[in-house]
Motif scaffolding. Structure first.
Motif, PDB file in Angstrom:
ATOM      1  N   ASP A   1      50.962  38.087  35.454  1.00 11.53           N
ATOM      2  CA  ASP A   1      50.087  37.593  36.599  1.00 11.53           C
ATOM      3  C   ASP A   1      50.484  35.932  36.783  1.00 11.53           C
ATOM      4  OD1 ASP A   1      49.078  39.765  37.417  1.00 11.53           O
ATOM      5  OD2 ASP A   1      47.228  39.453  36.272  1.00 11.53           O
TER       6      ASP A   1
ATOM      7  N   ASP B   1      41.305  34.206  42.501  1.00  9.33           N
ATOM      8  CA  ASP B   1      41.187  35.656  41.932  1.00  9.33           C
ATOM      9  C   ASP B   1      40.532  36.277  43.210  1.00  9.33           C
ATOM     10  OD1 ASP B   1      42.247  35.223  39.657  1.00  9.33           O
ATOM     11  OD2 ASP B   1      40.451  34.962  38.703  1.00  9.33           O
ATOM     12  N   ALA B   2      39.474  35.918  43.867  1.00 12.08           N
ATOM     13  CA  ALA B   2      38.868  36.397  44.901  1.00 12.08           C
ATOM     14  C   ALA B   2      39.994  36.863  46.061  1.00 12.08           C
ATOM     15  CB  ALA B   2      37.608  35.871  45.467  1.00 12.08           C
TER      16      ALA B   2
ATOM     17  N   LEU C   1      43.084  36.866  46.049  1.00  7.12           N
ATOM     18  CA  LEU C   1      44.244  37.867  45.521  1.00  7.12           C
ATOM     19  C   LEU C   1      43.701  39.305  45.805  1.00  7.12           C
ATOM     20  CD1 LEU C   1      46.447  36.596  42.844  1.00  7.12           C
ATOM     21  CD2 LEU C   1      46.546  36.188  45.346  1.00  7.12           C
ATOM     22  N   GLU C   2      42.474  39.517  45.547  1.00  7.16           N
ATOM     23  CA  GLU C   2      41.942  40.782  45.406  1.00  7.16           C
ATOM     24  C   GLU C   2      41.727  41.101  46.757  1.00  7.16           C
ATOM     25  OE1 GLU C   2      38.395  41.565  42.777  1.00  7.16           O
ATOM     26  OE2 GLU C   2      39.586  41.013  41.312  1.00  7.16           O
ATOM     27  N   SER C   3      41.362  40.335  47.627  1.00  6.53           N
ATOM     28  CA  SER C   3      41.053  40.715  49.000  1.00  6.53           C
ATOM     29  C   SER C   3      42.357  41.229  49.974  1.00  6.53           C
ATOM     30  CB  SER C   3      40.579  39.666  49.931  1.00  6.53           C
ATOM     31  OG  SER C   3      41.613  38.764  50.100  1.00  6.53           O
TER      32      SER C   3
ATOM     33  N   ASP D   1      44.936  42.762  48.326  1.00  4.27           N
ATOM     34  CA  ASP D   1      45.575  43.508  47.359  1.00  4.27           C
ATOM     35  C   ASP D   1      45.299  45.050  47.592  1.00  4.27           C
ATOM     36  OD1 ASP D   1      47.281  42.107  45.677  1.00  4.27           O
ATOM     37  OD2 ASP D   1      46.025  41.985  44.082  1.00  4.27           O
ATOM     38  N   ASP D   2      43.944  45.087  48.150  1.00  6.16           N
ATOM     39  CA  ASP D   2      43.510  46.488  48.669  1.00  6.16           C
ATOM     40  C   ASP D   2      44.517  47.163  49.797  1.00  6.16           C
ATOM     41  OD1 ASP D   2      41.628  45.897  46.739  1.00  6.16           O
ATOM     42  OD2 ASP D   2      40.328  45.234  48.278  1.00  6.16           O
TER      43      ASP D   2
END
Lengths: 362, 276
Positions: A223, A354-355, A357-359, A361-362
């Motif tokens: 990461d 982080d938020a 990246l997660e948004s 990644d889905d």
């Protein structure tokens, strides 16, 4: 998530009235993993280690060990052992006496001590060295004695304060493998402090990158290497080409005077950003086939690869690691994939990063 | 060039031996004289030695002197260890330097000054407490106090070269302060402690000036006794005694050499043990 074994909550450490060495640091450490605190000297990594060991107390904030606050628990009452940078072996004792020290203090029966010391020596591959004096051992062997002296006490956490920095390169590489293997065999938590990013990447489950008393980014080696949060991390971990750019819209970034497809999202339209491309992701190609046209300035043979330094027409510097040779002074093309581009926003906090990246990644 | 330098060193050595050792050997030589004076050597005999051992007064003084040296060195070493630790662990550098200077002044200041000041102290104490008089205890106190600075000076360098992270490691491994002192610091300092003890022992053994001031009527040490006898004319019994003391000093030096060598070479011997 498992229950953390060590938790820092808003820990501040300052000496006298100076600028704090640690500024409100919070993090959790899980049981049984290999952690690395990575940063340049003076970033506060050793301070964190000393507070976990109990050699210094936080100025403010709380430290928890298995849920219990341990701010005021002295070092000799903690289930934590340390491998020191200078090993700190007792020169007036032989190897056996050094390793047995902690057990003797705990009034362990003699027969048990003998068995445990033997086992510890076997683990660090020094079987049969019991009677040796410390002064007649090499640096690498002393290192192993120091590790054995710590692990023989069966601590919940083993702290390692830049233990490999005094060893030569080859020995250091060997010890990296051995430490990693030892951690997996023992299954206890290792917290390793280093300024060497290669060590950190090679051994860790989890890396905390520190700068100026703050944790800048935490995550797995992959990461952190692939998605550094900012210029500092990108520059500190591995080699990077970092150029200024503009995020035109999602998945489209402009740098070096051209627009490129990328896989980053979540920024404002036309937001100024920094773009990272790792040297090994750049491929040499013909001018026509390349996405960037650059002029080769210097070339250095590094053994595994050539390190080629080029400049594009906007005077950005590009470092390329390639197994192919280039010719100094010639103009060539550079090729890369959209996934090789990593876009970083200015002043983004770790939580926001982080938020975002997660948004997507889905 | 180098050769001439070498011969200068030799000349120096020869001079040292002539001026320092010749009088001693001369004295020792005549202790075996059959005659009663040092004017001429009339034949080999041990009768001065037998005379010496039948002189119970002198033998008692000899034993007293050794008892005094043994006790004063022991107590001075004990105090000196904690003195050195105290100076080393003083936080303020200025305090540390002041104390160290005070310590060193005591070593270089003349014995006569120390002796006289002790005499004044003990006499004052004597007027305050009726039971207090000059004798064995005053000499012992004086010897302890001039030995302590020497012990401190022998231990401090060892303490200064000690790696402080060793102490930290001790805490890390679960030891408390007392265990660290007993298991780490004291064994580590032991070469310095042994050296300090031997120095204090020899200082006490051959001290004349301080003892001369603070010894009372009933108690005397060898150096004071030899001095008072020498004033009445040296009998060869004193030569015999000097011979014995010289031999003892020789044994002491050789013994110290082996102890310090043993401390350094301890690990090596153990290695040989493994290979065997």
């Amino acid at each position: 998530m498992k229950k953390p074994i060590i938790s820092f909550r808003n820990v501040v450490k300052s000496y006298d009235d100076d600028v704090p060495v640690l500024k409100k640091v919070s993090f959790d450490i899980e049981e049984g993993k290999f952690y690395t605190l990575l940063g340049p000297s003076g970033c506060g990594k050793t301070t964190i280690l000393r507070m976990i060991a109990g050699f210094s107390e936080p100025t403010a904030g709380d430290i928890y060990f298995e849920g219990k606050r341990i701010n005021n628990v002295p070092a000799n009452k903690r289930q934590v052992n340390t491998v020191f940078q200078d090993y700190a072996l007792f020169p007036h004792m032989n190897v056996f006496e050094n390793i047995a020290f902690g057990l003797k203090i705990k009034k362990t029966p003699k027969e048990e001590i003998a068995v445990k010391v033997k086992e510890a020596l076997r683990l660090v591959q020094l079987a049969g060295y019991e009677k040796r004096g410390i002064s007649e051992m090499s640096g690498g062997q002393r290192q192993r004695v120091a590790i054995a002296r710590a692990i023989v006490n069966e601590p919940k956490i083993l702290l390692l304060d830049e233990p490999l920095s005094a060893l030569d390169h080859k020995l250091r590489l060997n010890m990296q493998y051995e430490l990693r293997e030892l951690q997996q065999r023992l299954g206890i938590t290792f917290i390793f402090v280093t300024h060497d990013q290669e060590e950190a990447l090679a051994m860790s489950d989890e890396i905390f990158v520190l700068n100026n008393g703050n944790i800048v980014q935490s995550g797995t080696p992959v990461d952190i290497y692939d998605e550094p949060i900012n210029h500092y991390v990108a520059d500190f971990i591995g080699e990077s080409n970092i150029v200024d750019g503009i995020m035109i819209k999602d998945n489209l970034v402009k740098f070096a005077g051209k627009e490129f497809k990328c896989v980053d999202e979540g920024m404002r339209p036309n937001e100024p950003v920094e773009v990272v491309i790792r040297p090994e992701d750049l491929d040499l190609t013909s001018i026509e086939a390349g996405k960037l046209k650059v002029k080769v300035e210097t070339q250095l043979f590094r053994g595994v690869h050539y390190e080629i330094v080029c400049h594009d027409e906007m005077e950005n510097e590009w470092i390329v690691h390639s197994t192919k040779k280039a010719q100094v002074g010639r103009e060539i093309g550079l090729d890369f994939d959209p996934e090789d581009i990593h876009v970083m926003r200015f002043n983004e906090s770790e939580a926001e990063f982080d938020a975002r990246l997660e948004s997507y990644d889905d | 060039m180098q050769k001439s330098k070498f011969s200068w060193a030799n000349i120096y050595l020869v001079c040292v031996f002539i001026f320092l050792y010749l009088p001693i050997f001369y004295l020792i030589f005549y202790s075996f004289n059959a005659g009663e004076t040092m004017n001429s050597f009339t034949g080999f005999s041990l009768h001065h030695f037998s005379e010496l051992f039948s002189d119970t007064h002198l033998v008692i003084i000899l034993l007293n002197t050794f008892l005094l040296a043994f006790l004063s060195a022991l107590i001075a070493t004990f105090i000196g260890i904690f003195g050195a630790l105290f100076i080393y662990y003083l936080k303020r550098r200025s305090h540390r330097n002041t104390l160290l200077s005070l310590n060193n002044i005591l070593i270089v200041s003349p014995d006569v000054t120390i002796g006289a000041s002790f005499l004044i102290l003990f006499i004052t104490l004597g007027t305050l407490f009726s039971g207090f008089s000059l004798g064995f205890w005053t000499v012992l106190l004086a010897h302890i106090s001039f030995s302590v600075p020497i012990v401190v000076l022998m231990i401090l360098p060892k303490l200064q070269e000690m790696n402080d992270s060793m102490i930290t490691a001790g805490y890390d491994l679960g030891a408390n302060e007392r265990q660290i002192l007993k298991n780490i610091i004291l064994p580590y300092l032991s070469p310095g402690i042994i050296a300090g003890y031997f120095m204090a022992f020899t200082y006490s053994l051959d001290d004349f000036a301080v003892t001369f001031f603070v010894t009372g009527n009933g108690f005397t040490t060898l150096s004071v006794e030899i001095y008072s006898r020498a004033r009445r004319g040296v009998s060869l019994e004193i030569n015999a005694l000097s011979t014995l003391v010289f031999l003892f000093a020789l044994v002491l030096v050789v013994g110290y050499y082996y102890i310090s060598k043993d401390n350094q070479g301890r690990s090596k011997k153990k290695k040989r043990g493994v290979l065997r």
